[in-house]
Design an enzyme around this catalytic site. Structure first.
Site, PDB file in Angstrom:
ATOM      1  N   HIS A   1     -38.675  33.103  42.582  1.00 37.63           N
ATOM      2  CA  HIS A   1     -39.963  32.686  43.145  1.00 37.63           C
ATOM      3  C   HIS A   1     -41.107  33.397  42.413  1.00 37.63           C
ATOM      4  O   HIS A   1     -42.103  32.770  42.024  1.00 37.63           O
ATOM      5  CB  HIS A   1     -39.981  33.022  44.638  1.00 37.63           C
ATOM      6  CG  HIS A   1     -41.296  32.797  45.304  1.00 37.63           C
ATOM      7  ND1 HIS A   1     -41.598  31.652  46.010  1.00 37.63           N
ATOM      8  CD2 HIS A   1     -42.407  33.585  45.387  1.00 37.63           C
ATOM      9  CE1 HIS A   1     -42.823  31.742  46.494  1.00 37.63           C
ATOM     10  NE2 HIS A   1     -43.334  32.917  46.132  1.00 37.63           N
ATOM     11  N   GLU A   2     -40.962  34.709  42.215  1.00 41.41           N
ATOM     12  CA  GLU A   2     -42.027  35.471  41.547  1.00 41.41           C
ATOM     13  C   GLU A   2     -42.131  35.117  40.068  1.00 41.41           C
ATOM     14  O   GLU A   2     -43.244  35.014  39.525  1.00 41.41           O
ATOM     15  CB  GLU A   2     -41.778  36.970  41.723  1.00 41.41           C
ATOM     16  CG  GLU A   2     -41.699  37.434  43.165  1.00 41.41           C
ATOM     17  CD  GLU A   2     -42.930  37.058  43.984  1.00 41.41           C
ATOM     18  OE1 GLU A   2     -44.011  36.870  43.386  1.00 41.41           O
ATOM     19  OE2 GLU A   2     -42.807  36.941  45.215  1.00 41.41           O
TER      20      GLU A   2
ATOM     21  N   GLU B   1     -47.458  28.520  46.659  1.00 38.72           N
ATOM     22  CA  GLU B   1     -46.223  29.045  47.231  1.00 38.72           C
ATOM     23  C   GLU B   1     -45.141  27.974  47.279  1.00 38.72           C
ATOM     24  O   GLU B   1     -43.973  28.248  47.003  1.00 38.72           O
ATOM     25  CB  GLU B   1     -46.489  29.599  48.635  1.00 38.72           C
ATOM     26  CG  GLU B   1     -47.340  30.853  48.667  1.00 38.72           C
ATOM     27  CD  GLU B   1     -46.758  31.979  47.837  1.00 38.72           C
ATOM     28  OE1 GLU B   1     -45.529  32.203  47.890  1.00 38.72           O
ATOM     29  OE2 GLU B   1     -47.530  32.648  47.127  1.00 38.72           O
TER      30      GLU B   1
ATOM     31  N   HIS C   1     -44.085  32.020  39.761  1.00 36.17           N
ATOM     32  CA  HIS C   1     -45.527  32.274  39.840  1.00 36.17           C
ATOM     33  C   HIS C   1     -46.085  32.600  38.456  1.00 36.17           C
ATOM     34  O   HIS C   1     -47.128  32.088  38.051  1.00 36.17           O
ATOM     35  CB  HIS C   1     -45.805  33.459  40.771  1.00 36.17           C
ATOM     36  CG  HIS C   1     -45.960  33.089  42.210  1.00 36.17           C
ATOM     37  ND1 HIS C   1     -46.769  32.053  42.636  1.00 36.17           N
ATOM     38  CD2 HIS C   1     -45.420  33.640  43.341  1.00 36.17           C
ATOM     39  CE1 HIS C   1     -46.728  31.978  43.959  1.00 36.17           C
ATOM     40  NE2 HIS C   1     -45.901  32.918  44.412  1.00 36.17           N
TER      41      HIS C   1
END
Length: 293
Positions: A144-145, A223, A148
């Site tokens: 997930h990071e 997100e 980003h």
């Protein structure tokens, strides 16, 4: 959520300082002394609006390290640190970005990524995350990071923040000028009156609230994208679904610490407060992942 709040707070502080400094230098008075010069006002607004956002972006890594006390892993000293660095490296390679700095900090289950450039970002995880989740779930959070970073979310957030800052500064002064000249009928050639200054102050607060909603909306949108990015990097959405469920306390294991059960990285809110939330509710994020699978 903390990194976004820190980014916005730093940005706001710089914008306020720039606005005060330029006002003390007489820029506001010059713009309105002989009629509002919209071209010069837009230039002024761009300088004030983007300066804060860009400085916040460039300082984001250092500010994140300082605010969390994150320790960058230069040379792994434990098996967990070695696994963490290797996992970030593998995910970064899959995403086609440079190897980020990897850090650990003390705190409740959470993680963040920040930095001005894709190939020199920072990915940090908390001790609570490493201790309270399985490695598959931690890998999903790391994905997930990394997503980003790969999506360039910090840069995009900076551009959006700069644009909304610009319009807040610009529109507040246009409204202030109109109120001062038409409603209060100030015809003083020496410059704007007290009505202009009060109106600008009030409008910057009101327009700033609307701007915060716009930035928060984008933050919620990114997100969802990062969740989907994690699923793509791992080849399946299930680890991210499990990680979100655990973080949201929807399916806590019996051995989970009490403070873990009430913690959620989403920061989601309901009602009017949801308009200012940087993260959507975890239930919506899980539903989005399942509907896409």
């Amino acid at each position: 959520m903390k990194r976004i709040i820190l980014f916005l707070a730093t940005n706001l502080a710089v914008v306020l300082v720039m606005s005060v400094v330029l006002s003390l230098l007489g820029v506001n008075r010059y713009l309105t002394a002989n009629g509002l010069n919209l071209g010069m006002l837009m230039t002024y607004s761009l300088v004030v609006g983007f300066t804060g956002a860009i400085i916040s972006l460039l300082m984001s890594k250092q500010m994140a390290k300082w605010s969390t006390g994150a320790h960058v892993i230069d040379a792994p000293s434990t098996s967990t640190e070695l696994w963490l660095v290797d996992t970030v490296k593998r995910l970064a390679d899959r995403a086609g970005i440079g190897m980020p700095e990897v850090a650990i900090y003390e705190g409740e289950p959470n993680a963040f990524a920040t930095g001005a450039f894709k190939d020199s970002a920072l990915v940090a995880v908390s001790t609570g995350l490493l201790e309270g989740m399985t490695r598959d779930e931690v890998e999903a959070v790391l994905g997930h990071e990394i997503a980003h970073v790969s999506n360039g979310d910090m840069v995009t957030l900076t551009l959006i923040q700069g644009v909304v800052n610009t319009f807040v500064v610009f529109l507040a002064r246009v409204v202030g000028y109109v109120i001062d000249k038409t409603v209060l009928r100030n015809n003083d050639d020496r410059g704007p009156g007290i009505g202009y200054m009060v109106t600008v102050f009030v409008c910057e607060i009101v327009f700033g609230i609307v701007a915060s909603m716009i930035v928060a909306w984008f933050s919620r949108y990114r997100e969802f994208r990062a969740d989907a990015g994690s699923a793509k990097l791992l080849g399946t959405p299930q680890p991210m679904v499990k990680a979100l469920a655990r973080l949201g306390g929807l399916e806590p294991p019996e051995s989970m610490p009490a403070n873990f059960k009430s913690f959620g990285i989403n920061g989601g809110r309901s009602g009017f407060a949801a308009l200012f939330s940087s993260h959507p509710p975890i239930e919506e994020r899980i539903a989005a992942l399942r509907s896409a699978s």
